[in-house]
Motif scaffolding. Sequence first.
Motif, PDB file in Angstrom:
ATOM      1  N   ASN A  55       0.812  -1.220   0.000  1.00  0.00           N
ATOM      2  CA  ASN A  55       0.000   0.000   0.000  1.00  0.00           C
ATOM      3  C   ASN A  55       0.845   1.269   0.000  1.00  0.00           C
ATOM      4  O   ASN A  55       0.379   2.328  -0.431  1.00  0.00           O
ATOM      5  CB  ASN A  55      -0.946   0.005   1.199  1.00  0.00           C
ATOM      6  CG  ASN A  55      -2.068  -0.994   1.020  1.00  0.00           C
ATOM      7  OD1 ASN A  55      -2.575  -1.169  -0.096  1.00  0.00           O
ATOM      8  ND2 ASN A  55      -2.447  -1.666   2.094  1.00  0.00           N
ATOM      9  N   ASN A  56       2.083   1.191   0.501  1.00  0.00           N
ATOM     10  CA  ASN A  56       2.975   2.345   0.404  1.00  0.00           C
ATOM     11  C   ASN A  56       3.174   2.685  -1.079  1.00  0.00           C
ATOM     12  O   ASN A  56       3.081   3.853  -1.478  1.00  0.00           O
ATOM     13  CB  ASN A  56       4.303   2.024   1.093  1.00  0.00           C
ATOM     14  CG  ASN A  56       5.130   3.250   1.430  1.00  0.00           C
ATOM     15  OD1 ASN A  56       6.141   3.514   0.793  1.00  0.00           O
ATOM     16  ND2 ASN A  56       4.697   4.027   2.418  1.00  0.00           N
ATOM     17  N   GLY A  57       3.387   1.662  -1.870  1.00  0.00           N
ATOM     18  CA  GLY A  57       3.489   1.855  -3.320  1.00  0.00           C
ATOM     19  C   GLY A  57       2.186   2.394  -3.893  1.00  0.00           C
ATOM     20  O   GLY A  57       2.192   3.233  -4.813  1.00  0.00           O
ATOM     21  N   VAL A 118      10.145  10.514  -5.157  1.00  0.00           N
ATOM     22  CA  VAL A 118       9.174  10.159  -4.125  1.00  0.00           C
ATOM     23  C   VAL A 118       9.439   8.704  -3.760  1.00  0.00           C
ATOM     24  O   VAL A 118       9.377   7.815  -4.615  1.00  0.00           O
ATOM     25  CB  VAL A 118       7.728  10.362  -4.629  1.00  0.00           C
ATOM     26  CG1 VAL A 118       6.738   9.831  -3.600  1.00  0.00           C
ATOM     27  CG2 VAL A 118       7.467  11.839  -4.914  1.00  0.00           C
ATOM     28  N   ASP A 119       9.772   8.483  -2.499  1.00  0.00           N
ATOM     29  CA  ASP A 119      10.106   7.140  -2.027  1.00  0.00           C
ATOM     30  C   ASP A 119       8.866   6.467  -1.457  1.00  0.00           C
ATOM     31  O   ASP A 119       8.491   6.697  -0.305  1.00  0.00           O
ATOM     32  CB  ASP A 119      11.223   7.253  -0.968  1.00  0.00           C
ATOM     33  CG  ASP A 119      11.252   6.033  -0.066  1.00  0.00           C
ATOM     34  OD1 ASP A 119      10.960   4.930  -0.553  1.00  0.00           O
ATOM     35  OD2 ASP A 119      11.566   6.202   1.132  1.00  0.00           O
ATOM     36  N   ALA A 120       8.233   5.649  -2.282  1.00  0.00           N
ATOM     37  CA  ALA A 120       7.043   4.899  -1.853  1.00  0.00           C
ATOM     38  C   ALA A 120       7.318   3.403  -1.990  1.00  0.00           C
ATOM     39  O   ALA A 120       6.470   2.634  -2.417  1.00  0.00           O
ATOM     40  CB  ALA A 120       5.833   5.317  -2.692  1.00  0.00           C
ATOM     41  N   LEU A 121       8.539   3.036  -1.615  1.00  0.00           N
ATOM     42  CA  LEU A 121       8.968   1.648  -1.788  1.00  0.00           C
ATOM     43  C   LEU A 121       8.450   0.764  -0.646  1.00  0.00           C
ATOM     44  O   LEU A 121       7.804  -0.246  -0.864  1.00  0.00           O
ATOM     45  CB  LEU A 121      10.500   1.643  -1.834  1.00  0.00           C
ATOM     46  CG  LEU A 121      11.239   0.442  -2.362  1.00  0.00           C
ATOM     47  CD1 LEU A 121      10.774   0.052  -3.758  1.00  0.00           C
ATOM     48  CD2 LEU A 121      12.748   0.734  -2.370  1.00  0.00           C
ATOM     49  N   LEU A 122       8.778   1.158   0.586  1.00  0.00           N
ATOM     50  CA  LEU A 122       8.395   0.369   1.763  1.00  0.00           C
ATOM     51  C   LEU A 122       7.847   1.296   2.835  1.00  0.00           C
ATOM     52  O   LEU A 122       8.433   2.344   3.111  1.00  0.00           O
ATOM     53  CB  LEU A 122       9.620  -0.353   2.337  1.00  0.00           C
ATOM     54  CG  LEU A 122      10.414  -1.238   1.372  1.00  0.00           C
ATOM     55  CD1 LEU A 122      11.769  -1.564   1.958  1.00  0.00           C
ATOM     56  CD2 LEU A 122       9.637  -2.500   1.077  1.00  0.00           C
ATOM     57  N   GLY A 123       6.760   0.890   3.452  1.00  0.00           N
ATOM     58  CA  GLY A 123       6.167   1.710   4.515  1.00  0.00           C
ATOM     59  C   GLY A 123       6.100   0.951   5.813  1.00  0.00           C
ATOM     60  O   GLY A 123       7.063   0.274   6.205  1.00  0.00           O
ATOM     61  N   ALA A 150       9.779  11.129   1.332  1.00  0.00           N
ATOM     62  CA  ALA A 150       9.424   9.746   1.675  1.00  0.00           C
ATOM     63  C   ALA A 150       7.956   9.674   2.074  1.00  0.00           C
ATOM     64  O   ALA A 150       7.435  10.555   2.746  1.00  0.00           O
ATOM     65  CB  ALA A 150      10.308   9.239   2.814  1.00  0.00           C
ATOM     66  N   VAL A 151       7.323   8.600   1.633  1.00  0.00           N
ATOM     67  CA  VAL A 151       5.920   8.371   1.936  1.00  0.00           C
ATOM     68  C   VAL A 151       5.799   7.560   3.225  1.00  0.00           C
ATOM     69  O   VAL A 151       6.276   6.418   3.288  1.00  0.00           O
ATOM     70  CB  VAL A 151       5.238   7.626   0.768  1.00  0.00           C
ATOM     71  CG1 VAL A 151       3.818   7.216   1.130  1.00  0.00           C
ATOM     72  CG2 VAL A 151       5.244   8.495  -0.486  1.00  0.00           C
ATOM     73  N   ASP A 152       5.260   8.169   4.249  1.00  0.00           N
ATOM     74  CA  ASP A 152       4.932   7.541   5.539  1.00  0.00           C
ATOM     75  C   ASP A 152       6.133   7.218   6.420  1.00  0.00           C
ATOM     76  O   ASP A 152       6.129   7.508   7.606  1.00  0.00           O
ATOM     77  CB  ASP A 152       4.076   6.286   5.330  1.00  0.00           C
ATOM     78  CG  ASP A 152       3.091   6.085   6.467  1.00  0.00           C
ATOM     79  OD1 ASP A 152       2.699   7.100   7.093  1.00  0.00           O
ATOM     80  OD2 ASP A 152       2.709   4.943   6.726  1.00  0.00           O
ATOM     81  N   VAL A 153       7.156   6.620   5.848  1.00  0.00           N
ATOM     82  CA  VAL A 153       8.384   6.306   6.590  1.00  0.00           C
ATOM     83  C   VAL A 153       9.473   6.087   5.528  1.00  0.00           C
ATOM     84  O   VAL A 153       9.170   5.585   4.451  1.00  0.00           O
ATOM     85  CB  VAL A 153       8.157   5.075   7.516  1.00  0.00           C
ATOM     86  CG1 VAL A 153       7.792   3.850   6.718  1.00  0.00           C
ATOM     87  CG2 VAL A 153       9.347   4.783   8.388  1.00  0.00           C
ATOM     88  N   PRO A 154      10.688   6.529   5.781  1.00  0.00           N
ATOM     89  CA  PRO A 154      11.725   6.308   4.769  1.00  0.00           C
ATOM     90  C   PRO A 154      11.933   4.808   4.576  1.00  0.00           C
ATOM     91  O   PRO A 154      12.037   4.070   5.554  1.00  0.00           O
ATOM     92  CB  PRO A 154      12.986   6.949   5.381  1.00  0.00           C
ATOM     93  CG  PRO A 154      12.497   7.826   6.491  1.00  0.00           C
ATOM     94  CD  PRO A 154      11.228   7.217   6.981  1.00  0.00           C
ATOM     95  N   SER A 155      11.985   4.360   3.350  1.00  0.00           N
ATOM     96  CA  SER A 155      12.102   2.923   3.083  1.00  0.00           C
ATOM     97  C   SER A 155      13.375   2.356   3.702  1.00  0.00           C
ATOM     98  O   SER A 155      14.456   2.914   3.530  1.00  0.00           O
ATOM     99  CB  SER A 155      12.085   2.674   1.575  1.00  0.00           C
ATOM    100  OG  SER A 155      10.861   3.142   1.062  1.00  0.00           O
ATOM    101  N   GLY A 156      13.204   1.268   4.437  1.00  0.00           N
ATOM    102  CA  GLY A 156      14.337   0.635   5.115  1.00  0.00           C
ATOM    103  C   GLY A 156      14.350   0.936   6.606  1.00  0.00           C
ATOM    104  O   GLY A 156      15.049   0.272   7.366  1.00  0.00           O
TER     105      GLY A 156
HETATM  106  K   LIG Z   1       8.479   4.897   2.015  1.00  0.00           K
END
Ligand SMILES: [K+]
Length: 501
Positions: A55-57, A118-123, A150-156
């Motif tokens: 859903n982050n994606g 826009v980083d929407a890889l992992l949330g 970053a979307v919601d939380v930086p991926s990783g």
């Molecule tokens: K993210």
Amino acid sequence: MKLYTAEEMSRADGRAQDLGIPGGVLMERAGAAMAQVALERFSPNRALIVCGGGNNGGDGFVIARELHRAGVEVAVLATKDEYGGDPAINLEALRNLEVRLVRVEEVEAELDRADLVVDALLGTGFSGEVREKEAGIIEKINGAGVSVLAVDVPSGVDGGTGEVAGAAVFADVTVCAHAAKVGCVISPGAEHAGETLVVEIGIPPEADSEPSLLWTDGASLRGSIPRTSAPAHKYSAGALMVVAGSRAMTGAAVMSVRGAERAGCGITFLATSAGAAPAVDIALTETIVYGVEEGEFGGMSPGAADEILGRSERATALVIGPGIGTGEEGRRLVEAILAGTDLPVLLDADAVTSLAGTDALARREGPTVITPHAGELGRLLGSGAKEVSARRLHSSRQAAHDYGCCVLLKGSDTIVVEGGKTSVNSTGSVALATAGTGDVLSGVIGALLSRGMQPYEAARAGAWIHGRAAELWLRETGWPAESMVATDLFDHVPRAMGELL
Ligand SMILES: [K+]
Ligand SMILES: NC(=O)C1=CN([C@@H]2O[C@H](COP(=O)(O)OP(=O)(O)OC[C@H]3O[C@@H](n4cnc5c(N)ncnc54)[C@H](OP(=O)(O)O)[C@@H]3O)[C@@H](O)[C@H]2O)[C@@H](O)CC1
């Protein structure tokens, strides 16, 4: 600001959906609000949106559509072959709009041309270590020198703890949906998040629950500092015994006591080594200074414990530790004092270090606060500074549990834990990364303990006041943060405290 772990967020999301608000609607609002932030903050011309398989994606797909609508040239990397649910619907819309979809091999070239990623890889669905494919993408993003939202939380970054086990995106801004994610405010995740913003996504208060972590802002403390009311005398306003200093470290004693005075103690006593006492006495006009029996290395000798306890008869709290030195003598002194009083005690610096491997803390029944930095807590737990720095939330909770006391773990994200309660401080500045500020903090919290505050509240309030004092100094002087010295805090502690009354 509300802080949610991944579990708390998914609970709120689930309840909102039970109340009849479709998940797709939440995703739409999240993506639209985040795109708005991207436009306002970065005014991008060319954006690369990197979208993972969850859903982050999905949020990323909505952001891509919104940026496209606003006239931004958009390229989208979708890492998964087959999408389902709301992300699939939003990806389909991008296809219909003929938004450019790129392959992972093209990411480097796209990064060269983009002015925003826009980083929407992992949330919040991620924890642990990033897999190889995603790690490769993250490294490319970090190496590109392009602004990152970053979307919601930086991926990783683990959204629930702030831990970073492998590769993780460094963002300029992280936009969280509905509530700030814990991982964005606790180090090392906090350094990856950059500035953290929160956007509303339509989750009603009925779907919320009590967060397990409290964000210590001014509003959460207002009215909690006890006032001195008539009829008052100096003892009723709080009487603090500070056990601090040695021949080599007289400043630590002075700074702790002066911090306490400015935080409102009615009277302060200082016990320090006989050799240090004359110099300290001159610096502390209002304090009753006792030079006590000196040990081998210019610190207080264990034999001084009885005198210190006797001198503490009228005290309402004790601060033990700043500048007392570590080693065998320090340990025996601290243990003897702790065994002899049930008054509220704050243990700082050398006192914390010297208790490693003893059961003095676990045995103690009186209210106790310890205020270590990562190195001191590492020594106490036997795990080391590196382990504590990597797992700050876990380590501070472990210490609070093992030693049955209130733990304040210093850092840019000062954490306070006691029993089941955890909070993260909101104030502060890099200016505080200078010698002596920790001594001032011990005095401020000691003063609040002496004035009758409970350990957890005193530690939270002390950390907030201390951080706020640094902010006020920066604002008033306009000087570089690096130029602040610990004694600069004294004039600003009262004003910071005034904001909480
Ligand atoms: K993210
Ligand atoms: N639910 C809400 O409240 C709302 C949520 N919203 C948004 O949804 C986000 C949460 O979405 P989520 O739960 O779908 O998880 P998410 O963060 O996308 O991660 C799952 C993906 O990560 C992957 N993956 C996992 N581990 C991995 C690893 N080690 N290394 C590499 N990959 C790994 C995993 O792959 P898989 O294991 O399935 O192959 C899967 O593809 C939340 O942060 C917010 O942005 C908003 O839209 C509004 C309402």
